[in-house]
Design a protein around this motif. Structure first.
Motif, PDB file in Angstrom:
ATOM      1  N   ILE B   6       0.881  -1.164   0.000  1.00  0.00           N
ATOM      2  CA  ILE B   6       0.000   0.000   0.000  1.00  0.00           C
ATOM      3  C   ILE B   6       0.920   1.215   0.000  1.00  0.00           C
ATOM      4  CG2 ILE B   6      -1.923   1.165   1.151  1.00  0.00           C
ATOM      5  CD1 ILE B   6      -2.632  -1.704   0.684  1.00  0.00           C
ATOM      6  N   LEU B   7       0.831   2.033  -1.054  1.00  0.00           N
ATOM      7  CA  LEU B   7       1.693   3.202  -1.156  1.00  0.00           C
ATOM      8  C   LEU B   7       0.963   4.441  -0.668  1.00  0.00           C
ATOM      9  CD1 LEU B   7       2.925   2.660  -4.842  1.00  0.00           C
ATOM     10  CD2 LEU B   7       3.824   1.582  -2.772  1.00  0.00           C
ATOM     11  N   GLY B   8       1.573   5.141   0.291  1.00  0.00           N
ATOM     12  CA  GLY B   8       0.929   6.374   0.729  1.00  0.00           C
ATOM     13  C   GLY B   8       1.351   6.746   2.127  1.00  0.00           C
ATOM     14  N   SER B   9       1.556   8.043   2.327  1.00  0.00           N
ATOM     15  CA  SER B   9       1.945   8.468   3.660  1.00  0.00           C
ATOM     16  C   SER B   9       0.828   9.267   4.304  1.00  0.00           C
ATOM     17  CB  SER B   9       3.232   9.294   3.609  1.00  0.00           C
ATOM     18  OG  SER B   9       3.135  10.261   2.592  1.00  0.00           O
ATOM     19  N   HIS B  18      -5.615   0.322   3.367  1.00  0.00           N
ATOM     20  CA  HIS B  18      -4.816  -0.611   4.147  1.00  0.00           C
ATOM     21  C   HIS B  18      -5.724  -1.539   4.953  1.00  0.00           C
ATOM     22  CE1 HIS B  18      -1.396  -1.261   7.259  1.00  0.00           C
ATOM     23  NE2 HIS B  18      -1.369  -2.183   6.328  1.00  0.00           N
ATOM     24  N   ALA B  19      -6.700  -0.935   5.632  1.00  0.00           N
ATOM     25  CA  ALA B  19      -7.625  -1.716   6.465  1.00  0.00           C
ATOM     26  C   ALA B  19      -8.471  -2.660   5.609  1.00  0.00           C
ATOM     27  CB  ALA B  19      -8.520  -0.765   7.253  1.00  0.00           C
ATOM     28  N   MET B  31      -3.145 -16.187   1.224  1.00  0.00           N
ATOM     29  CA  MET B  31      -1.772 -16.136   1.695  1.00  0.00           C
ATOM     30  C   MET B  31      -1.113 -14.889   1.113  1.00  0.00           C
ATOM     31  SD  MET B  31      -0.989 -18.802   3.577  1.00  0.00           S
ATOM     32  CE  MET B  31       0.703 -19.332   3.325  1.00  0.00           C
ATOM     33  N   ALA B  32      -0.933 -13.893   1.950  1.00  0.00           N
ATOM     34  CA  ALA B  32      -0.371 -12.660   1.410  1.00  0.00           C
ATOM     35  C   ALA B  32       0.358 -11.869   2.490  1.00  0.00           C
ATOM     36  CB  ALA B  32      -1.465 -11.798   0.812  1.00  0.00           C
ATOM     37  N   THR B  33       1.360 -11.105   2.058  1.00  0.00           N
ATOM     38  CA  THR B  33       2.018 -10.182   2.979  1.00  0.00           C
ATOM     39  C   THR B  33       1.615  -8.770   2.590  1.00  0.00           C
ATOM     40  OG1 THR B  33       3.910 -10.093   1.498  1.00  0.00           O
ATOM     41  CG2 THR B  33       4.056 -11.602   3.369  1.00  0.00           C
ATOM     42  N   VAL B  34       1.355  -7.944   3.574  1.00  0.00           N
ATOM     43  CA  VAL B  34       0.977  -6.558   3.292  1.00  0.00           C
ATOM     44  C   VAL B  34       2.022  -5.620   3.885  1.00  0.00           C
ATOM     45  CG1 VAL B  34      -0.786  -4.790   3.553  1.00  0.00           C
ATOM     46  CG2 VAL B  34      -1.451  -7.183   3.381  1.00  0.00           C
ATOM     47  N   ILE B  35       2.587  -4.771   3.030  1.00  0.00           N
ATOM     48  CA  ILE B  35       3.546  -3.777   3.512  1.00  0.00           C
ATOM     49  C   ILE B  35       3.010  -2.390   3.196  1.00  0.00           C
ATOM     50  CG2 ILE B  35       5.918  -2.900   3.356  1.00  0.00           C
ATOM     51  CD1 ILE B  35       6.709  -5.669   2.264  1.00  0.00           C
TER      52      ILE B  35
END
Lengths: 357, 79
Positions: B6-9, B18-19, B31-35
């Motif tokens: 997820i790109l964003g500040s 993100h949520a 099956m996933a990783t979230v950064i």
């Protein structure tokens, strides 16, 4: 037989899809007359509530204030819902990526005019100001043209236009848009002519970002209507409270502040009121929704249009949070130049209007 | 394993996206990783002009909006 079944299934699927499209357009067509009927009957409705239901006497301070509040809140909210919905649909045809592509390789003045105009319709949030700035610079779009976009996008927004239209009338709303465009075009042009590129942080020019093409979504008219409705939920959900509060304060001013109270502070004879309004307005970060109803009420108490316009433009167009965000990519000199040039532009607009009206 | 970024500040929609993504992943046992990527230089490497950006397996899927749940889910599953 199987093929036949599949064909039939496709056929049903297609008609279902068409049906739901018709449904959503139908909903819009159905709601529009209801909207118009509500809007047109607001005056009578308010009279009925204030004079018959609450049996308030005419020509009293409290009656004036209550009438103003009961009439203006639903009126502005109705207008806001419709305009945000329409703008939300229009914005689905634009994107920052398309705007950037349109601006690439454009000469200075033409680019400034295009950037300012596109700034009105391109979906933009000041929280995305940095990626947008970096993306524009990376594509070789001159600084001045990028600034024209960054000035017009927040200053000329649908919430401000709705409130100006609803509370001041279409002439003032149009004036605001035109003056906003002129300020965005000339400020950007001046920044471009002054060659201030050296005041952009060095690392900005080192960024190499790929021009990825995010596969253009193919939106159906249904999706666009959905997006319009999403915009209504998001914008109206966020600003309604400010509108109610702003109009409540405005109603108080209407009912209780004496005529000509503001003449000596914000009147046209007090020349210093224009620069003062701009100076106070720049650090203030109130959204248009809260500030415009109060300014409108002050206008009836002797404040002049030029001063009021200058104040609103500096509050809405120049905000401290945005400048703090931009500090990540711009040196302080450039931020000062940006605020100074736009501020002077707004002051000139204020003076001209005070001289005309 | 699907790698989601997820790109964003700090924009409101960034948090929403993100949520949403995390909820969809748990709900559907993907099956996933979230950064969450907040560094500007890092974000710009993906060439987006508005945040939030959604990246699935290093491919930019959307920018500037919170896509519909079904759409996000489709991207997660194909990745």
């Amino acid at each position: 037989m199987i093929t036949c079944g599949i064909v039939r299934f496709d056929f049903i699927a297609i008609t279902m899809k068409q049906l739901s499209t018709v449904n959503k357009i139908g909903m819009v067509v159905l709601f529009l007359p209801i909207w118009i009927a509500l809007y047109l009957s607001l005056d009578q409705l308010t009279r009925f509530i204030v004079h018959s239901l609450l049996s308030m006497p005419e020509d009293e301070h409290l009656t004036t204030a209550v009438f103003f509040f009961i009439y203006e809140v639903p009126k502005v909210l109705l207008l806001l819902t419709l305009i945000v919905f329409v703008v939300g649909i229009i914005r689905t045809y634009f994107s920052p990526e398309k705007t950037r592509a349109a601006l690439e390789g454009k000469p200075l003045f033409v680019g400034n005019v295009m950037a300012s105009s596109l700034g009105i319709v391109t979906p933009f949030c000041s929280c995305s100001a940095i990626p947008l700035f970096l993306g524009f610079v990376e594509a070789g779009i001159p600084l001045g043209i990028t600034f024209s976009f960054l000035i017009a996008a927040p200053m000329i927004n649908e919430v401000a236009i709705v409130l100006l239209f609803g509370l001041f009338g279409w002439e003032t709303a149009l004036l605001y848009v035109l003056m906003g465009l002129i300020i965005a075009i000339t400020s950007g042009w001046v920044i471009g002519t002054l060659k201030l590129e050296r005041y952009v942080e060095e690392w900005v020019y080192k960024i190499k970002s790929p021009h990825v093409s995010i596969n253009e979504e193919t939106l159906t008219i249904n999706d666009r209507i959905d997006r319009g409705w999403d915009a209504v939920k998001e914008v109206v959900g966020k600003v309604w409270i400010y509108i109610v509060l702003g109009i409540a304060v405005g109603a108080g001013v209407h009912g209780y502040v004496p005529e000509n109270f503001m003449a000596s502070i914000m009147g046209k004879d007090a020349w210093w009121s224009v620069p003062l309004s701009v100076l106070i307005g720049i650090p203030m970060y109130s959204n248009a929704a809260g500030i415009i109803p109060i300014v409108q009420a002050l206008l009836g108490k002797g404040a002049s249009l030029g001063t009021a316009l200058a104040f609103m433009m500096s509050v809405i167009g120049l905000s401290l949070p945005e400048m703090i965000i931009l500090k990540k990519v711009l040196k302080i000199q450039l931020i000062a130049a940006f605020a100074g040039i736009v501020g002077i532009g707004i002051m000139i607009v204020g003076f001209i209007f005070n001289a005309i009206y | 394993m699907t790698a989601v970024k997820i790109l964003g500040s700090g924009c409101a929609k960034c948090k929403t996206l993100h949520a949403r993504v995390q909820e969809l992943i748990t709900q559907n046992n993907i099956m996933a990783t979230v950064i969450k990527v907040e560094d500007l230089v890092e974000i710009m490497k993906y060439g987006i002009l508005s945040t939030p950006g959604l990246v699935v397996n290093e491919q930019v899927k959307s920018a500037g909006s919170v896509p519909k749940d079904e759409q996000i889910l489709a991207w997660l599953k194909e990745g």
